[in-house]
Each structure stands twice: as C-alpha cells, then as structure tokens.
Design a protein around this motif. Structure first.
Motif, short mmCIF file in Angstrom:
data_model
loop_
_atom_site.label_atom_id
_atom_site.label_comp_id
_atom_site.label_asym_id
_atom_site.label_seq_id
_atom_site.Cartn_x
_atom_site.Cartn_y
_atom_site.Cartn_z
N ILE A 30 -4.57 -8.20 1.74
CA ILE A 30 -3.47 -8.96 2.36
C ILE A 30 -2.54 -8.93 1.58
CG2 ILE A 30 -2.63 -10.98 3.75
CD1 ILE A 30 -5.54 -11.08 4.84
N TYR A 31 -1.22 -8.51 1.54
CA TYR A 31 -0.21 -8.73 0.29
C TYR A 31 0.97 -9.50 1.12
CZ TYR A 31 4.11 -7.20 -1.80
OH TYR A 31 5.19 -7.39 -2.56
N CYS A 32 1.41 -10.73 0.58
CA CYS A 32 2.41 -11.44 0.93
C CYS A 32 3.60 -11.12 0.03
CB CYS A 32 2.31 -12.90 0.90
SG CYS A 32 3.83 -13.92 1.52
N TYR A 33 4.56 -10.31 0.68
CA TYR A 33 5.83 -9.98 -0.07
C TYR A 33 6.82 -10.96 -0.31
CZ TYR A 33 8.23 -8.66 4.14
OH TYR A 33 9.14 -8.83 5.41
N VAL A 34 7.36 -10.86 -1.60
CA VAL A 34 8.45 -11.70 -1.93
C VAL A 34 9.76 -11.02 -2.29
CG1 VAL A 34 9.26 -13.66 -3.47
CG2 VAL A 34 6.87 -13.61 -2.59
N PRO A 35 10.77 -10.82 -1.35
CA PRO A 35 12.08 -10.27 -1.92
C PRO A 35 12.47 -10.47 -3.28
CG PRO A 35 12.24 -10.62 0.29
CD PRO A 35 10.98 -11.40 -0.06
N LYS A 36 12.70 -9.32 -3.82
CA LYS A 36 13.46 -9.61 -5.30
C LYS A 36 12.29 -9.59 -6.24
CE LYS A 36 16.73 -8.65 -5.62
NZ LYS A 36 17.13 -7.19 -5.47
N SER A 41 9.46 -3.75 -3.05
CA SER A 41 9.75 -2.18 -2.47
C SER A 41 8.56 -1.56 -2.98
CB SER A 41 11.16 -1.98 -2.81
OG SER A 41 11.97 -2.53 -2.32
N ASN A 42 8.08 -1.60 -4.25
CA ASN A 42 7.26 -0.94 -4.54
C ASN A 42 5.71 -1.20 -4.23
OD1 ASN A 42 8.63 1.14 -6.07
ND2 ASN A 42 8.71 0.04 -8.02
N TRP A 43 5.52 -2.41 -4.10
CA TRP A 43 4.33 -2.97 -3.55
C TRP A 43 4.05 -2.69 -2.25
CZ3 TRP A 43 0.09 -3.57 -6.08
CH2 TRP A 43 0.31 -3.89 -7.56
N LYS A 44 5.15 -2.52 -1.34
CA LYS A 44 5.25 -2.03 -0.14
C LYS A 44 4.93 -0.44 -0.07
CE LYS A 44 8.28 -5.30 2.65
NZ LYS A 44 9.62 -5.40 3.38
N ARG A 45 5.41 0.13 -0.77
CA ARG A 45 5.11 1.60 -0.96
C ARG A 45 3.56 1.71 -1.31
NH1 ARG A 45 10.33 1.90 -3.52
NH2 ARG A 45 11.64 3.45 -2.69
N ILE A 46 3.02 0.72 -2.30
CA ILE A 46 1.38 0.87 -2.42
C ILE A 46 0.91 0.74 -1.16
CG2 ILE A 46 -0.49 -0.30 -3.51
CD1 ILE A 46 1.19 1.21 -5.30
N MET A 47 1.21 -0.30 -0.31
CA MET A 47 0.39 -0.79 0.92
C MET A 47 0.59 0.31 2.02
SD MET A 47 -0.87 -3.66 0.39
CE MET A 47 -1.30 -4.41 2.01
N ILE A 48 1.78 1.28 1.88
CA ILE A 48 1.69 2.55 3.02
C ILE A 48 0.89 3.27 2.61
CG2 ILE A 48 3.46 4.24 3.59
CD1 ILE A 48 5.61 2.17 3.54
N VAL A 49 0.72 3.66 1.20
CA VAL A 49 -0.23 4.76 0.77
C VAL A 49 -1.55 4.30 1.05
CG1 VAL A 49 -1.18 5.69 -1.26
CG2 VAL A 49 1.41 5.74 -1.12
N LEU A 50 -1.97 3.21 0.93
CA LEU A 50 -3.55 2.63 0.97
C LEU A 50 -3.78 2.81 2.49
CD1 LEU A 50 -3.65 -0.30 -1.63
CD2 LEU A 50 -4.62 2.04 -1.74
N SER A 51 -2.82 1.99 3.48
CA SER A 51 -3.12 2.24 4.67
C SER A 51 -2.87 3.29 5.53
CB SER A 51 -2.14 1.21 5.28
OG SER A 51 -0.98 1.70 5.46
N ALA A 64 7.83 8.87 -3.28
CA ALA A 64 8.23 9.81 -2.34
C ALA A 64 8.49 9.12 -0.81
CB ALA A 64 7.32 10.96 -2.42
N ILE A 65 8.40 7.78 -0.69
CA ILE A 65 8.38 7.44 0.64
C ILE A 65 9.66 6.75 0.51
CG2 ILE A 65 7.75 5.24 1.78
CD1 ILE A 65 5.01 5.51 0.82
N PRO A 66 10.84 7.14 1.34
CA PRO A 66 12.33 6.88 1.56
C PRO A 66 12.55 5.25 1.60
CG PRO A 66 11.91 8.77 3.08
CD PRO A 66 10.10 8.28 2.52
N ARG A 67 13.30 4.84 0.99
CA ARG A 67 13.63 3.52 1.09
C ARG A 67 13.68 2.63 2.26
NH1 ARG A 67 14.85 -0.44 -2.69
NH2 ARG A 67 15.92 -2.10 -2.31
N ASP A 68 14.54 3.50 3.24
CA ASP A 68 14.45 2.93 4.58
C ASP A 68 13.25 2.63 5.36
OD1 ASP A 68 14.16 5.74 4.75
OD2 ASP A 68 15.44 5.92 6.66
N LEU A 69 12.28 3.61 5.08
CA LEU A 69 11.12 3.65 5.77
C LEU A 69 10.17 2.53 4.92
CD1 LEU A 69 9.70 7.18 6.42
CD2 LEU A 69 10.72 5.60 7.87
N VAL A 70 10.40 2.31 3.69
CA VAL A 70 9.62 1.25 3.12
C VAL A 70 9.86 -0.20 3.70
CG1 VAL A 70 9.64 -0.19 0.55
CG2 VAL A 70 9.71 2.26 0.70
#
Length: 415
Positions: free
Chosen positions: A167-173, A177-187, A202-208
């Motif tokens: 479980i990752y709680c994301y904090v903007p700034k 963005s990169n931790w969301k990319r990590i979560m997309i790869v893992l899931s 390789a994950i586009p920013r708009d999808l992140v």
C-alpha cells in the motif's frame, strides 16, 4: 435436540461458506477485471536451493485465516472440526500467461542484508511518528479520530497492489510520479504488446496520473460494499505500507514553481486568477495562461502564500493535493506505516524499500534528472515574504515538520 443442534451448525457453516466464496471472488476475480492485466504468471524456476520462504505479505493464506476466525466464532464449543488447509488458487494461471511471461532479472537480487544504518533510520522515523501521534503537545485536525471516522473521499491517495501486498500513499511533489510508475509495473495494470509493462519510464505521464490505472482505497466501496472498511483494515494489517515525504516548505516552493511559473492553464484558471484578483491588484486578470504569460503576469510566491493563509481558501474548497498537508493526505496517526522515505535521501531509501518489498529484481526506481528544488534556496524564496506570514505558514504546516522529523526553519522564522 441433537438433530436440531446439528441442523443449526450446518446452516451457520453454509452461510459462512457462502460469504467466504463471495469475498474471495470479489477480492481475486474483481482485481483482474479492474486492472485488465494478464493473469498472474508463475515465477521462474530456481534450479538450486530450497524454495524461497513465502512472504508475510502473501494475500490468500492470511486473508483466509481471518475468514476462518470469522467462521469459528459461530461454532459452539465442541461442535466444530479443525479447518482444513485451503490450497492456493491456481485457476488463473494459464499456459498463455506463462508463454507471455517476461522472466524476472534474478541476477539483480541482493544477497547481502540491508545496512544497519538504513534499518536504524527507518526505526527512528517510525518511532518518531508513534511518539508525535501520542504527544498531546502537538494538535491538528483529525489527529485523534479513528480509521473508521476517515471519509471515503480522504482515502483516495492510498494505492493498493494486491499482487505483492503493498500500500503506497502518494504525496504530490515528492517523486510521486515515479512511485506511481513503480506501482503500475508491480500491479501489471498496463500491457505493452500483450505483456505487462516492465519499464517504469516507458509509461506515459498522462497514464501515470490516470486514476483508472490505480486501485485506491476510495474505490473499495464500489467493489466491496459494506465489507469495504473491514477489508481495508485487513490489508492495512497484512500489507507493507509506505510513503515518501520532504521538507514542507521546500515542497511548497516546488508546487509553486511547477504550477504557476510554468504554463499550466488548468491551475491558472482554477487558482492563479483567484490569487491575482485578491492579492495582486488584478481585478480582470488575463483569461488564459498564454495571455498571462504574454504580458508577463502570474501570481508571485507571496501571492501563493497569501492564498494558503487566507481562511476563505479552505471555506471554498479543501487545499489542492499539491499543497495539502501530508497528515491530511496519508493519515499517519491512523495508519502505522512500515516505511517512511524522505526525498532528501531518496536514492538510499528507494533501494532499501524495494529490497524490503523483495521486488528489486522486478523493477528499479528511475533516476530523476529534472531540476529539483533545493533546500538551500528557501531563504531566497522567503525573502519577500513578511516575517509574520512566514510564522503563520509554519503553524499551518507544523504537524508535517514534527511528524516526519524536519527541523523548525529558524533562519526563516526569526530573521
């Protein structure tokens, strides 16, 4: 009497079994339908040595044990039999998925233990959170409420990866963005040519930042209904929970630079025009960010801080997530985080975390080459801000300073 008693037992067991099937179906089948990724693929075979010990974050056995306890509480003493072990569900492991499976980089596995100083660092950060949450000298809204009291809307920053028990709680700034990319790869919630995407960059920013790519706590209600809060608590207990933070004032500077010094029409229209009208003597500010930049008009950093300190701001709407306090985004006094990363030590913390999660053979944290806001710049940025405004701003963000171990910036508050 004996027949009646046995009948009651069978009715209770049958009802509990149906509840179990429904929950397991929602928790397992529902995830694959939401993410639209390929079924779970078996890992590569290790030719030598015993099989690795199963991680404590393994989802199925721990979840079933909770259900077993739920079922057993309905049985009268002496009426129940020991629960048979439930074999792991392998129905979703197809041959096609195995064919499309990309082998993990087993060579990347770290065989040496994590450095003692890194483990001690995490222990100190977790201990500080516990002490601050128990300390009556620090008060902030929502500190003493229970997890049940947190609204569904306030849980939208908690991203869940059921595949690895994270479980990752994301904090903007804060490198989110990169931790969301990590979560997309893992899931494995994004496919590339029919296989899960393995390269975070390789994950586009708009999808992140697309909410459909992430399974967050605030989506539990739609899937699980009245079981949602219970399942959140189960996952919070069993999964590894982490967040990353940074110096609160530096985070504000970074948010201002990114949203108001660059051409961002959405933030200009939603917030920039308001700041210009209220605090910059611009009763009719330009209609678009392009027009504003064309005539050299944009909110100053002082205007931005005036907006944050204005009581009218929170009356109109809650703080935007880019400058909302971390304690309001991640609820550290209701959720016991297992790992607290700091952006100031991001490289070491990221490597430590991925090793702790046992996924460092699957993904690497991307290096960031962008122009980062440095802590040493704080004095320059606050030089045009009145001293009283600085002190009021510190009061607004003091909980974040104290919860996460950042020193009070005396050189800013006492000049």
């Amino acid at each position: 009497m004996g027949t009646s008693r046995m009948f009651r037992v069978f009715v209770v067991l049958g009802s509990a079994f149906m509840i179990l099937l429904i929950i397991i179906y929602w928790d397992d089948v529902g995830v694959s339908h939401l993410y639209l990724h390929t079924p779970v693929s078996p890992g590569p075979k290790i030719p030598h040595g015993p099989p690795p010990q199963q991680s404590q974050t393994s989802r199925t056995p721990s979840f079933l044990s909770d259900i077993d306890a739920f079922v057993n509480q309905f049985l009268e003493p002496g009426t129940g039999e020991p629960t048979d072990p439930v074999p792991p569900d392998t129905s979703n492991q197809s041959e096609k998925a195995e064919e499309r499976y990309i082998p993990r980089r087993e060579w990347k596995i770290h065989l040496t233990p994590v450095a003692a100083e890194l483990r001690e660092r995490q222990e100190q950060r977790r201990k500080l959170l516990q002490e601050m949450c128990a300390n009556d000298s620090i008060a902030f809204p929502g500190k003493n409420r229970s997890f049940d009291d947190i609204s569904n809307k306030e849980l939208d920053h908690l991203i869940v990866d059921d595949r690895h028990g994270i479980i990752y709680c994301y904090v903007p700034k804060v490198a989110c963005s990169n931790w969301k990319r990590i979560m997309i790869v893992l899931s494995e919630s994004m496919l590339q040519d029919g296989v899960p995407q393995r390269d975070p960059l390789a994950i586009p920013r708009d999808l992140v930042h697309n909410s459909s790519m992430h399974f967050t706590f605030n989506k539990f209600w739609k899937r699980y209904g009245k079981f949602a809060k219970h399942l959140m608590k189960v996952k919070l207990k069993k999964y590894t929970k982490f967040l990353f933070v940074r110096d609160p004032f530096v985070r504000l500077i970074s948010a201002y630079r990114n949203k108001f010094e660059l051409r961002n029409d959405d933030f200009y229209r939603r917030f920039g025009q308001v700041m210009l009208r209220r605090y910059a003597n611009q009763p009719t500010p330009p209609a678009s960010v392009d027009e504003a930049f064309g005539v050299g008009v944009h909110p100053s950093f002082s205007n931005f801080l005036q907006y944050l300190l204005d009581p009218q701001t929170e009356k109109e709407m809650p703080f935007n997530e880019h400058w909302r306090q971390v304690y309001r985004l991640c609820h550290p006094c209701q959720i016991q985080y297992d790992f607290v990363g700091h952006l100031e030590t991001a490289e070491e913390d990221a490597e430590h975390l991925l090793r702790q999660l046992r996924v460092d053979n699957v993904v690497e944290f991307p290096n960031s080459h962008r122009n980062l806001t440095a802590s040493s710049w704080e004095a320059d940025w606050f030089s045009t801000v009145p001293i009283e405004a600085r002190r009021e701003l510190y009061k607004l963000y003091e909980p974040d300073f104290r919860l996460f171990g950042y020193d009070r910036p005396e050189w800013i508050l006492n000049e």
